[in-house]
Motif scaffolding. Sequence first.
Motif, PDB file in Angstrom:
ATOM      1  N   ALA A  44      69.160  44.020  87.655  1.00  0.00           N
ATOM      2  CA  ALA A  44      68.403  44.577  86.531  1.00  0.00           C
ATOM      3  C   ALA A  44      67.689  43.453  85.785  1.00  0.00           C
ATOM      4  N   PRO A  45      66.360  43.551  85.621  1.00  0.00           N
ATOM      5  CA  PRO A  45      65.613  42.481  84.970  1.00  0.00           C
ATOM      6  C   PRO A  45      65.679  42.488  83.447  1.00  0.00           C
ATOM      7  N   THR A  46      66.172  43.575  82.850  1.00  0.00           N
ATOM      8  CA  THR A  46      66.269  43.664  81.392  1.00  0.00           C
ATOM      9  C   THR A  46      67.628  44.240  81.010  1.00  0.00           C
ATOM     10  N   ALA A  47      68.012  44.013  79.756  1.00  0.00           N
ATOM     11  CA  ALA A  47      69.271  44.569  79.255  1.00  0.00           C
ATOM     12  C   ALA A  47      69.228  46.094  79.284  1.00  0.00           C
ATOM     13  N   GLU A  48      68.088  46.686  78.956  1.00  0.00           N
ATOM     14  CA  GLU A  48      68.009  48.151  78.970  1.00  0.00           C
ATOM     15  C   GLU A  48      68.209  48.706  80.377  1.00  0.00           C
ATOM     16  N   LEU A  49      67.597  48.086  81.368  1.00  0.00           N
ATOM     17  CA  LEU A  49      67.783  48.578  82.737  1.00  0.00           C
ATOM     18  C   LEU A  49      69.221  48.370  83.208  1.00  0.00           C
ATOM     19  N   GLU A  94      67.697  52.587  70.692  1.00  0.00           N
ATOM     20  CA  GLU A  94      67.077  51.363  70.167  1.00  0.00           C
ATOM     21  C   GLU A  94      67.399  50.200  71.100  1.00  0.00           C
ATOM     22  N   THR A  95      66.456  49.298  71.247  1.00  0.00           N
ATOM     23  CA  THR A  95      66.699  48.053  71.975  1.00  0.00           C
ATOM     24  C   THR A  95      66.232  46.895  71.104  1.00  0.00           C
ATOM     25  N   ALA A  96      66.913  45.773  71.229  1.00  0.00           N
ATOM     26  CA  ALA A  96      66.509  44.550  70.537  1.00  0.00           C
ATOM     27  C   ALA A  96      66.661  43.407  71.527  1.00  0.00           C
ATOM     28  N   ASP A  97      65.586  42.672  71.710  1.00  0.00           N
ATOM     29  CA  ASP A  97      65.548  41.576  72.681  1.00  0.00           C
ATOM     30  C   ASP A  97      65.922  42.120  74.066  1.00  0.00           C
ATOM     31  N   GLY A  98      66.547  41.326  74.904  1.00  0.00           N
ATOM     32  CA  GLY A  98      66.971  41.799  76.214  1.00  0.00           C
ATOM     33  C   GLY A  98      65.879  41.884  77.262  1.00  0.00           C
ATOM     34  N   ASP A 103      67.786  35.681  76.339  1.00  0.00           N
ATOM     35  CA  ASP A 103      69.102  35.412  76.921  1.00  0.00           C
ATOM     36  C   ASP A 103      70.171  36.360  76.403  1.00  0.00           C
ATOM     37  N   THR A 104      69.843  37.104  75.323  1.00  0.00           N
ATOM     38  CA  THR A 104      70.752  38.106  74.768  1.00  0.00           C
ATOM     39  C   THR A 104      69.945  39.347  74.428  1.00  0.00           C
ATOM     40  N   GLY A 105      70.642  40.445  74.267  1.00  0.00           N
ATOM     41  CA  GLY A 105      69.979  41.677  73.874  1.00  0.00           C
ATOM     42  C   GLY A 105      70.989  42.730  73.479  1.00  0.00           C
ATOM     43  N   THR A 106      70.518  43.726  72.757  1.00  0.00           N
ATOM     44  CA  THR A 106      71.362  44.867  72.406  1.00  0.00           C
ATOM     45  C   THR A 106      70.636  46.151  72.768  1.00  0.00           C
ATOM     46  N   VAL A 107      71.424  47.138  73.139  1.00  0.00           N
ATOM     47  CA  VAL A 107      70.899  48.461  73.446  1.00  0.00           C
ATOM     48  C   VAL A 107      71.812  49.470  72.761  1.00  0.00           C
ATOM     49  N   THR A 108      71.221  50.309  71.924  1.00  0.00           N
ATOM     50  CA  THR A 108      71.966  51.398  71.292  1.00  0.00           C
ATOM     51  C   THR A 108      71.617  52.665  72.052  1.00  0.00           C
ATOM     52  N   LEU A 122      78.862  60.059  73.283  1.00  0.00           N
ATOM     53  CA  LEU A 122      79.380  58.746  72.946  1.00  0.00           C
ATOM     54  C   LEU A 122      78.176  57.920  72.512  1.00  0.00           C
ATOM     55  N   ARG A 123      78.259  57.360  71.330  1.00  0.00           N
ATOM     56  CA  ARG A 123      77.155  56.526  70.838  1.00  0.00           C
ATOM     57  C   ARG A 123      77.685  55.109  70.671  1.00  0.00           C
ATOM     58  N   GLU A 124      76.969  54.159  71.282  1.00  0.00           N
ATOM     59  CA  GLU A 124      77.429  52.774  71.285  1.00  0.00           C
ATOM     60  C   GLU A 124      76.246  51.829  71.129  1.00  0.00           C
ATOM     61  N   ARG A 125      76.511  50.735  70.451  1.00  0.00           N
ATOM     62  CA  ARG A 125      75.569  49.614  70.395  1.00  0.00           C
ATOM     63  C   ARG A 125      76.170  48.535  71.281  1.00  0.00           C
ATOM     64  N   SER A 126      75.544  48.297  72.433  1.00  0.00           N
ATOM     65  CA  SER A 126      76.069  47.377  73.440  1.00  0.00           C
ATOM     66  C   SER A 126      75.383  46.031  73.367  1.00  0.00           C
ATOM     67  N   ARG A 127      76.167  44.969  73.578  1.00  0.00           N
ATOM     68  CA  ARG A 127      75.635  43.603  73.624  1.00  0.00           C
ATOM     69  C   ARG A 127      75.598  43.125  75.063  1.00  0.00           C
TER      70      ARG A 127
END
Length: 147
Positions: A44-49, A94-98, A103-108, A122-127
């Motif tokens: 996966a090339p991005t945190a969201e993927l 929501e996504t931030a960076d990634g 080098d880091t990112g978050t995906v809600t 289930l709702r989560e904010r993942s690092r």
Amino acid sequence: MARRTSRPARPARTSRTADSPCPCGLAASYGVCCGRFHSGQATAPTAELLMRSRYSAFVVRDGAYLLRTWHPGTRPASVEFDREMRWSGLEILETADGSVFHDTGTVTFAAHYTHGDAPGALRERSRFERCGGGWVYVNGTFEDSAV
């Protein structure tokens, strides 16, 4: 005479073909979307993927992929699947960076499911972090599941 020990039955992977719709919700087929990550053909090339592919791994019950994409510092010894859990949809909230430039990112996200006959989310904010050149899941914070 050798003693037989019984091992707990491993949950069967759900049947999904390369041409099936991808569980992550994107418009591509499973083989073109998350299936290529699960099989190891691509990363996966991005945190969201990565998040989407991990959700899909829960849907198809691919524990090996989940462990492979879990940060070594937070990875559990194994992944157990609840036979009563049926995942029914993923919303990226929501996504931030990634991106490929981070080098880091978050995906809600909100992952919708049915457990037995009861629907839920289930709702989560993942690092996520890059580790060894690829994205891995570090940890997450559960949020209010009223989505």
